[in-house]
Write an enzyme that holds these catalytic residues in place. Structure first.
Site, PDB file in Angstrom:
ATOM      1  N   TYR A 177     -12.444  -5.240  91.935  1.00 12.35           N
ATOM      2  CA  TYR A 177     -13.394  -4.275  92.517  1.00 12.35           C
ATOM      3  C   TYR A 177     -14.794  -4.604  92.026  1.00 12.35           C
ATOM      4  CZ  TYR A 177     -11.955  -0.381  95.445  1.00 12.35           C
ATOM      5  OH  TYR A 177     -11.605   0.380  96.509  1.00 12.35           O
ATOM      6  N   GLU A 222     -18.097  -2.952  93.430  1.00 11.55           N
ATOM      7  CA  GLU A 222     -19.122  -2.225  94.196  1.00 11.55           C
ATOM      8  C   GLU A 222     -20.504  -2.495  93.627  1.00 11.55           C
ATOM      9  OE1 GLU A 222     -16.271   1.434  95.620  1.00 11.55           O
ATOM     10  OE2 GLU A 222     -18.231   1.909  94.780  1.00 11.55           O
ATOM     11  N   ASP A 255     -26.872 -11.342 117.404  1.00  8.48           N
ATOM     12  CA  ASP A 255     -25.463 -11.379 116.984  1.00  8.48           C
ATOM     13  C   ASP A 255     -24.911 -12.711 117.493  1.00  8.48           C
ATOM     14  OD1 ASP A 255     -22.710 -11.243 116.860  1.00  8.48           O
ATOM     15  OD2 ASP A 255     -22.565  -9.179 117.563  1.00  8.48           O
ATOM     16  N   THR A 277     -20.108 -12.947 112.555  1.00  7.46           N
ATOM     17  CA  THR A 277     -18.822 -12.950 111.882  1.00  7.46           C
ATOM     18  C   THR A 277     -18.636 -14.337 111.287  1.00  7.46           C
ATOM     19  OG1 THR A 277     -17.823 -13.443 114.025  1.00  7.46           O
ATOM     20  CG2 THR A 277     -17.676 -11.175 113.254  1.00  7.46           C
ATOM     21  N   LYS A 290     -15.156 -17.157 113.378  1.00  9.53           N
ATOM     22  CA  LYS A 290     -15.039 -17.749 114.719  1.00  9.53           C
ATOM     23  C   LYS A 290     -15.409 -19.238 114.603  1.00  9.53           C
ATOM     24  CE  LYS A 290     -15.645 -13.390 117.195  1.00  9.53           C
ATOM     25  NZ  LYS A 290     -16.259 -12.347 116.357  1.00  9.53           N
ATOM     26  N   ARG A 298     -12.138 -13.896 107.634  1.00  7.99           N
ATOM     27  CA  ARG A 298     -12.599 -12.777 108.473  1.00  7.99           C
ATOM     28  C   ARG A 298     -13.595 -11.957 107.678  1.00  7.99           C
ATOM     29  NH1 ARG A 298      -8.781 -12.456 112.947  1.00  7.99           N
ATOM     30  NH2 ARG A 298     -10.172 -10.972 113.910  1.00  7.99           N
TER      31      ARG A 298
HETATM   32  N1  DSN Z   1     -13.090  -9.658 119.094  1.00 15.02           N
HETATM   33  C1  DSN Z   1     -14.253 -10.471 119.309  1.00 15.02           C
HETATM   34  C2  DSN Z   1     -14.066 -11.378 120.464  1.00 15.02           C
HETATM   35  O1  DSN Z   1     -12.934 -11.645 120.810  1.00 15.02           O
HETATM   36  O2  DSN Z   1     -15.027 -11.837 121.039  1.00 15.02           O
HETATM   37  C3  DSN Z   1     -15.452  -9.669 119.455  1.00 15.02           C
HETATM   38  O3  DSN Z   1     -15.410  -8.567 118.617  1.00 15.02           O
END
Ligand code: DSN
Length: 440
Positions: free
Chosen positions: A45, A47, A191, A217, A220, A226
């Site tokens: 932890y 924080e 984004d 994110t 990807k 993640r």
């Molecule tokens: N779940 C993502 C996607 O598939 O594009 C977006 O949040």
């Protein structure tokens, strides 16, 4: 005797090996990132932020979080990075929490035009409920309509414009977004979750010179764990020197508790992996694979939104066969061993639940080491599946749709033609490991 959990994980691994994954937001992480995620870091932890934690025992975690921050700052050439957001949606919420008051105006691309739920999708999302949301759309060529966007911006004076897409197959022109934002003095947030890897690898222009804040994110095309990163640019800090600190405070104490330290360390490692020459090769191959898959599908008579792709994904428009065919096509593809997701198309004639499109992307198959020859095979298999389901027209009566899909699925799981394709897919896919550096 191992717990059933381990049995199910084995089954899932087998499923992933035997099938071809075309969900554009999915990717497989390196064994090193995987090892970091299951390390002792997941028990800690911490924080707060490095050097100012609410819990003791964070000497090493501080070093790891600083490493992740420093690597991202170096990679993107930005002065501020936060790596604690749990994923993309919480990260977008944090940016809005930092820069908007409830009821202020936010502008984003419509979901049906390729935008994201958190970019102000009305009524059902926090971004559409707690802020006044203005949504812009596409022109006749299915590209972002900057004239409409500018007119809407002048009319509604958004305090924030968030750019970014989840099912838009074209290059984003960040300079044009900047013109709109500057015309009305709005914060400009990019984004880039889907295209981060393409940007790092030089296959998509960078938003850094044009925007104030960047969110991505990390799982990807970045190919990490993640999670999410939030970056503040020089442009953003010039507007407000407190920008970085506002974002940090929005994460904690604003929205979250303790960061996931194993994820933080995984992001640090993925940031290093992204600097390697093989990452550039990987990203170039994502593009080549996307172009090949798109060309094969079109040669097979399948319509794509925008007639192709300029990035890692494409959207199949099934309306020449039937409106609302996306659910049937995606389900049948999965039975045939190729999994993707049903998707709305621009000006969707049916509904988001029974849409008329499919979204296909190449980041994951490229990580597995597949190249143009495999993409040609995959494109032809998809065409065969669509040919099998093209007559499965969704009923016009909405009450009949659920039962129709249920019956369709019952038939599809034993359809001999789909099962024959699945054997061919399995024979090909099983030859590829789940992770390679890709494209070498
Ligand atoms: N779940 C993502 C996607 O598939 O594009 C977006 O949040």
């Amino acid at each position: 005797m191992p717990d059933i959990v381990f049995e199910l994980i084995k089954e899932e691994e087998q499923r992933q090996k035997e099938k071809v994954g075309l969900i554009p937001s999915e990717n497989n992480i390196s064994p090193d990132v995987s090892a970091v995620l299951s390390s002792c870091l997941s028990s800690k932890y911490s924080e707060g932020y490095p050097g100012r934690r609410y819990y003791e025992g964070n000497q090493i975690v501080d070093k790891l979080e600083n490493l992740a921050i420093d690597r991202l700052k170096e990679l993107f050439q930005v002065p501020h990075a936060n790596v604690q957001a749990y994923s993309g949606s919480p990260a977008n919420a944090a940016i809005m929490f930092a820069l908007l008051e409830p009821g202020e105006t936010l502008m984003g691309l419509q979901l049906g035009a390729g935008g994201h739920l958190t970019h102000g999708h009305p009524k059902v999302t926090f971004s559409g409920k707690y802020f006044k949301s203005v949504q812009h759309g596409l022109d006749a060529d299915d590209r972002i309509d900057f004239e409409e966007m500018l007119a809407l911006a002048y009319e509604h004076r958004p305090k924030m414009i968030i750019t970014g897409t989840t099912s838009y197959p074209f290059i984003l022109d960040f300079a044009r977004f900047q013109e709109v934002a500057d015309a009305v003095g709005a914060w400009l947030v990019a984004d880039i979750s889907h295209i981060t890897g393409l940007i790092i690898g030089g296959e998509h222009p960078s938003p850094v010179p044009y925007v104030d804040v960047i969110m991505s994110t990390t799982h990807k095309t970045f190919r990490g764990p993640r999670g999410a990163m939030i970056l503040a640019t020089d442009r953003g800090l010039a507007k407000d020197p407190q920008l970085g600190s506002k974002i940090d405070k929005a994460i904690i104490p604003g929205l979250q508790g303790g960061p996931h330290d194993a994820t933080t360390a995984g992001i640090a490692l993925a940031a290093e992996e992204a600097t390697r020459p093989e990452f550039k090769t990987y990203v170039r191959q994502i593009r080549k694979n996307a172009d090949t898959l798109a060309a094969t599908l079109m040669a097979e008579g399948i319509k794509l939104v925008g007639n192709g792709t300029e990035n890692h994904l494409m959207v199949v428009d099934l309306t020449p066969f039937s409106e609302g065919l996306g659910t049937q096509a995606a389900f049948a593809m999965d039975i045939a061993g190729i999994y993707a997701n049903r998707n709305v198309i621009p000006n969707e004639p049916c509904s988001p639940f029974y849409p008329s499109g499919l979204r296909l992307g190449t980041p994951l198959v490229t990580t597995r080491g597949m190249k143009e020859a495999e993409m040609e095979k995959v494109g032809r298999w998809i065409a065969r599946v669509i040919d099998i389901v093209k007559g499965e027209t969704l009923p016009i009566d909405k009450k009949e749709r659920g039962p129709f899909i249920k019956t369709f699925k019952q038939k599809a799981v034993t359809n001999p033609e789909l099962l024959a394709i699945s054997e061919e897919v399995k024979a090909m896919a099983s030859q590829f490991p789940l992770f390679t550096w890709g494209g070498e």
